[in-house]
Scaffold this active site. Sequence first.
Site, mmCIF file in Angstrom:
data_model
loop_
_atom_site.group_PDB
_atom_site.id
_atom_site.type_symbol
_atom_site.label_atom_id
_atom_site.label_comp_id
_atom_site.label_asym_id
_atom_site.label_seq_id
_atom_site.Cartn_x
_atom_site.Cartn_y
_atom_site.Cartn_z
ATOM 1 N N GLY A 54 0.840 -1.190 0.000
ATOM 2 C CA GLY A 54 0.000 0.000 0.000
ATOM 3 C C GLY A 54 0.874 1.237 0.000
ATOM 4 O O GLY A 54 2.012 1.200 0.473
ATOM 5 N N THR A 55 0.330 2.318 -0.507
ATOM 6 C CA THR A 55 1.179 3.506 -0.655
ATOM 7 C C THR A 55 0.675 4.704 0.135
ATOM 8 O O THR A 55 0.680 4.673 1.353
ATOM 9 C CB THR A 55 1.369 3.840 -2.143
ATOM 10 O OG1 THR A 55 0.085 3.850 -2.794
ATOM 11 C CG2 THR A 55 2.236 2.793 -2.817
ATOM 12 N N THR A 56 0.185 5.748 -0.518
ATOM 13 C CA THR A 56 0.168 7.077 0.083
ATOM 14 C C THR A 56 -1.038 7.344 0.986
ATOM 15 O O THR A 56 -2.194 7.107 0.608
ATOM 16 C CB THR A 56 0.225 8.139 -1.032
ATOM 17 O OG1 THR A 56 1.293 7.810 -1.915
ATOM 18 C CG2 THR A 56 0.468 9.515 -0.455
ATOM 19 N N ALA A 229 3.225 4.554 -7.977
ATOM 20 C CA ALA A 229 2.615 3.605 -7.043
ATOM 21 C C ALA A 229 1.372 4.164 -6.364
ATOM 22 O O ALA A 229 0.657 3.435 -5.681
ATOM 23 C CB ALA A 229 3.629 3.195 -5.982
#
Length: 282
Positions: A54-56, A229
């Site tokens: 998972g990213t931001t 991403a």
Amino acid sequence: MTSQGSAPGRLPGAFMSQGPPSFTEFLSSYSPGLLPGSRELPAGVSAGDQIPHGTTIVTITFPGGVVMAGDRRATAGNVIAQRDIEKVYRADEYSAVAIAGTAGIGLEVVRLFQVELEHYEKMEGRTLSLEGKANRLATMVRGNLGMALQGLVVVPLFAGYDEDQDKGRIFSYDPAGGRYEEHDFYSIGSGSVFAKGALKKLFRPELAEEDAVVASIQALYDAADDDSATGGPDLTRRIFPVIAVVTADGYRRLPDEEVGGLTERVIEGRMRSPGGPSAPLL
């Protein structure tokens, strides 16, 4: 109930302990293998591009509360593993938690943290302070250090409404469990550098709740614009950021319809000004 190695008909020691009201400590005594940090990688699997990440995540305060928002993309190397993953969750009535990093381990940490807070409330008859909740989460992240050293890093972001101070507060963490209080706004994940730049430009101490929500959408848009991403808003699939607001009235996840409407307004503005809203020089 019996456990391996205990006499039939006798409760394991963990059930009879008079220790602190921590579900995580109970689990570490009764069945440590159930804790995320106790897992072992299967043979032949490396903590690399095969595992979704998972990213931001962004969070921003406003008078009387805090907003937390996350994009919906999970990646495995250069592949989009999932387009609609959720990374922002209700921790309890007055707090929210989000994760960046290894998705599977992160979701386990979130679920365990939710149970930890509920367990404490049931055992003690009261809720932890916001700072106490942040400290409990730091202990759980520290417990995942062994997995982090194998490459399965989980970094949470925690925010909530502090009833004693009547304001929103933000806490960030490092992979070793270090806990840091942030002020005004913060972001984690691969697109955090770009999101922080947007938040720094847009933040005002007097922001209204809706303005704080729009600022978080703008920040995620900027992150997606420069970080592959981070997933941007998907109008064709109607996939929008997950956004939660925490105030004295408690935790509230904004409906997708409301987030979609605000996101479409942001996109309309970007059609006229691709770089987004400008900050005043003075």
